[in-house]
Design an enzyme around this catalytic site. Structure first.
Site, short mmCIF file in Angstrom:
data_model
loop_
_atom_site.label_atom_id
_atom_site.label_comp_id
_atom_site.label_asym_id
_atom_site.label_seq_id
_atom_site.Cartn_x
_atom_site.Cartn_y
_atom_site.Cartn_z
N ASP A 1 -4.70 -10.75 0.26
CA ASP A 1 -3.37 -11.36 0.31
C ASP A 1 -2.62 -11.21 -1.01
O ASP A 1 -3.16 -11.53 -2.09
CB ASP A 1 -3.49 -12.85 0.65
CG ASP A 1 -2.14 -13.45 0.98
OD1 ASP A 1 -1.29 -12.75 1.54
OD2 ASP A 1 -1.94 -14.64 0.66
N HIS A 2 -1.37 -10.74 -0.92
CA HIS A 2 -0.54 -10.51 -2.10
C HIS A 2 -1.21 -9.54 -3.07
O HIS A 2 -1.08 -9.66 -4.29
CB HIS A 2 -0.17 -11.83 -2.78
CG HIS A 2 0.88 -12.59 -2.02
ND1 HIS A 2 0.62 -13.24 -0.85
CD2 HIS A 2 2.21 -12.77 -2.26
CE1 HIS A 2 1.73 -13.81 -0.41
NE2 HIS A 2 2.71 -13.53 -1.23
N HIS B 1 0.85 -1.19 0.00
CA HIS B 1 0.00 0.00 0.00
C HIS B 1 0.89 1.24 0.00
O HIS B 1 2.11 1.17 0.05
CB HIS B 1 -0.97 0.01 1.20
CG HIS B 1 -0.39 0.37 2.52
ND1 HIS B 1 -1.12 0.99 3.51
CD2 HIS B 1 0.85 0.17 3.04
CE1 HIS B 1 -0.36 1.15 4.58
NE2 HIS B 1 0.83 0.67 4.33
N CYS C 1 6.00 6.76 4.04
CA CYS C 1 4.80 5.97 3.72
C CYS C 1 4.14 6.43 2.43
O CYS C 1 3.24 5.76 1.91
CB CYS C 1 3.77 6.05 4.85
SG CYS C 1 4.36 5.32 6.39
N GLU D 1 -0.14 -4.02 11.82
CA GLU D 1 0.48 -3.61 10.57
C GLU D 1 1.99 -3.87 10.61
O GLU D 1 2.59 -4.30 9.64
CB GLU D 1 0.22 -2.11 10.35
CG GLU D 1 0.71 -1.59 9.02
CD GLU D 1 0.47 -0.09 8.90
OE1 GLU D 1 0.04 0.34 7.84
OE2 GLU D 1 0.72 0.66 9.88
N HIS E 1 3.53 -4.82 3.97
CA HIS E 1 3.55 -5.37 5.32
C HIS E 1 3.04 -6.81 5.33
O HIS E 1 2.29 -7.22 4.45
CB HIS E 1 2.64 -4.54 6.25
CG HIS E 1 3.02 -3.11 6.38
ND1 HIS E 1 4.13 -2.70 7.07
CD2 HIS E 1 2.45 -1.96 5.92
CE1 HIS E 1 4.22 -1.38 7.02
NE2 HIS E 1 3.21 -0.91 6.32
N HIS F 1 5.08 0.39 -0.52
CA HIS F 1 5.80 -0.46 0.41
C HIS F 1 4.78 -1.49 0.89
O HIS F 1 3.65 -1.51 0.39
CB HIS F 1 6.40 0.36 1.58
CG HIS F 1 5.38 0.97 2.47
ND1 HIS F 1 4.66 2.11 2.11
CD2 HIS F 1 4.90 0.61 3.68
CE1 HIS F 1 3.80 2.41 3.08
NE2 HIS F 1 3.92 1.52 4.04
#
Lengths: 142, 142, 142, 142, 142, 142
Positions: free
Chosen positions: E83-84, E18, E37, E128, E45, E43
């Site tokens: 996810d991914h 995100h 950010c 996060e 998580h 980037h």
């Protein structure tokens, strides 16, 4: 229905020395109650601190609080005061109090609460060892 | 405003065997509902137990409860009864109940609550695997 | 081919106070090198200790070493000596040495090694904070 | 100098029941050696398994091994055989052996090793509780 | 007194990319508020998600909810969607919102809540990084 | 016998985005091999990095390396380059390489190794998710 509150938590840590010792008691009374925690030469811990604030996300940022701001408040008013210190000797807000984690959590609440804007402090959670922690949700209205 | 309550938590753990099996059902019904948890030869877990009590710190000690006392209560009434045991076969307070963690948490609450003095039991939190846990906050007033 | 060695590890922990301070240096030199770790009033940590031994499993027990025996050796020769102590002042095997985790790991090796039978000590791993640890694999043949 | 080997580790877990009991001994001998681990009604654990393989990264993929492939091998040959099972009763490769984690790690090595291609098995690491684990690096050339 | 509610929690995780970027602001304003950010190249998580439901255990099963059912709901309506993925670009329920964890937690609540039967959703907790998480307890009655 | 080497490890972390995509393959080939890791819109992780150096403790300090120095080297040459970045697009030392953790670990070794004095780099250990990590021990003499 309205959107409920969001709770956001930042974790920090510090390492400190302390002992549990009531100066109005004899050494024998202290040893009987506090055991090895009363060792006159001190012992210490890696403390893990979780600070939770609550509020509504700002529509422009999506944030209840900017975590960089919260981190800075915790650093300045808690970590810089406690890290690599002796809780009994070096920490002004603990003077005259037993150095238990209960009292430490109350002291940390009082250090952080005045510095928050647009959100409220919800909880101070403090781990002393991997096997115990305290939580404090602040003063109660009378 | 008055000082609020302090919540203090002690973590303990035990290893036990169990199975999920309703004896009033057929084997097929048990397999359909409980899957591999119904294996007749048992399976087991490392359970992590968090016991939270609440109260006001004693001014002489700074303690809500002496953690040595709380540890002893948990050891005697919970860990000694459950550790390296079979929850379905060896644990008196689970007889006649499904060996789910929900029921286990209620049983643990009932084992600990009568032994606390000058503070109240707030929560039993029980991890069964790294991916699931239950919490029980006690009976509700009618 | 023959069956290889098995390595078995037991984890214990202790909480202690220390400071990093070289008495042959001035206070200024100590502050310059050790920073806040040189605080004269001490600081402390929750130390996590992993003791690894190696050997072949005994055919009757399946054990390289009975972990109850290993736990007792660690308790008696390490934890009882270090837990809730001041590493600089209270621990005989650290007298005259810098209280770094490097030196502490070497000292712990020397405390445990003479007490093992039918297996050998392989590694002392010691966590000082969540962010750093040392490992020591014992003396090297000349 | 040439590029060295890369070691890649995949973590899986399973929950199982077992007991430590040598059938050629009396009940008293078993209780004396294995203590509460000899409970005839079994106990159990959440086992954490780390499988490490070594090799050189494939230039087209950057992988020593495709972790989806490694996960599938572990699932099929280890987790499906052990998860929610009784190690003494339900697991073919443990028949006739003491159900210690030492022997379990050797058995897991033998289950996985034949299925690896273009890389070699380096280590089986198996946690039984939060406080102990074993490592096995395979058979040794004679 | 009646038996109180039981709270049961299932943990899942997903990895996603995100950035924090308000399209109605200039790049300079975004950099000033969101810092690194706001990196235009994203980037990411490893997000840890804890879903807590509350209710009374079913007498036949001992369950508040069958965790296999809860896992399936989370997998289908949350993990498969996130996810991914890129939270800003790939996730329908986040379109037009700032990709903060506050907003993500609210979105996850709305994805799960309609699918629960015989129990209620109590809390979405979303980590996060190892140092911050949010909690959302749902909408509030007006 | 002489005192053996001491190994000291510092843990840091960074959050980054990446995708696994071989530009000399078709999209279909990439999807077949890398699955959801090939998502063109990226995904990301919280990476945990453990840097281990080895040497003999300095008699004046007790240190193999001053961890403040090691932390600064990692911060400057690794974390500042990778944190909140896109590994495929933003990181010079990964240009032209597959963004696998294997290659990332080799790259991190090469970033750190030239900056160590009086001790040697022993291992780069890099966790990508809670379930997998790589280790690299450096180039091998030919």
């Amino acid at each position: 229905m309205n959107q409920g509150l969001l709770y956001i938590t930042r974790k920090e840590h510090f390492n400190a020395a302390h002992k549990l010792y009531n100066p109005s008691w004899t050494k024998e009374e202290n040893d009987a109650v506090f055991g090895k925690c009363a060792n006159e030469h001190w012992h210490g811990h890696n403390f893990d601190l979780y600070v939770t604030v609550k509020g509504h996300p700002n529509p422009d940022t999506g944030f209840v609080i900017d975590l960089k701001v919260l981190k800075k408040i915790i650093q300045e008013h808690v970590v810089d005061v406690l890290d690599h210190r002796n809780i009994n000797l070096d920490v002004p807000f603990m003077h005259g109090k037993m150095a238990s984690i209960e009292n430490l959590a109350i002291g940390i609440w009082n250090q952080i609460e005045p510095h928050l804007k647009d959100c409220s402090l919800h909880c101070i959670k403090l781990w002393e060892t991997r096997n115990n922690y305290v939580e404090y949700f602040g003063p109660q209205p009378t």
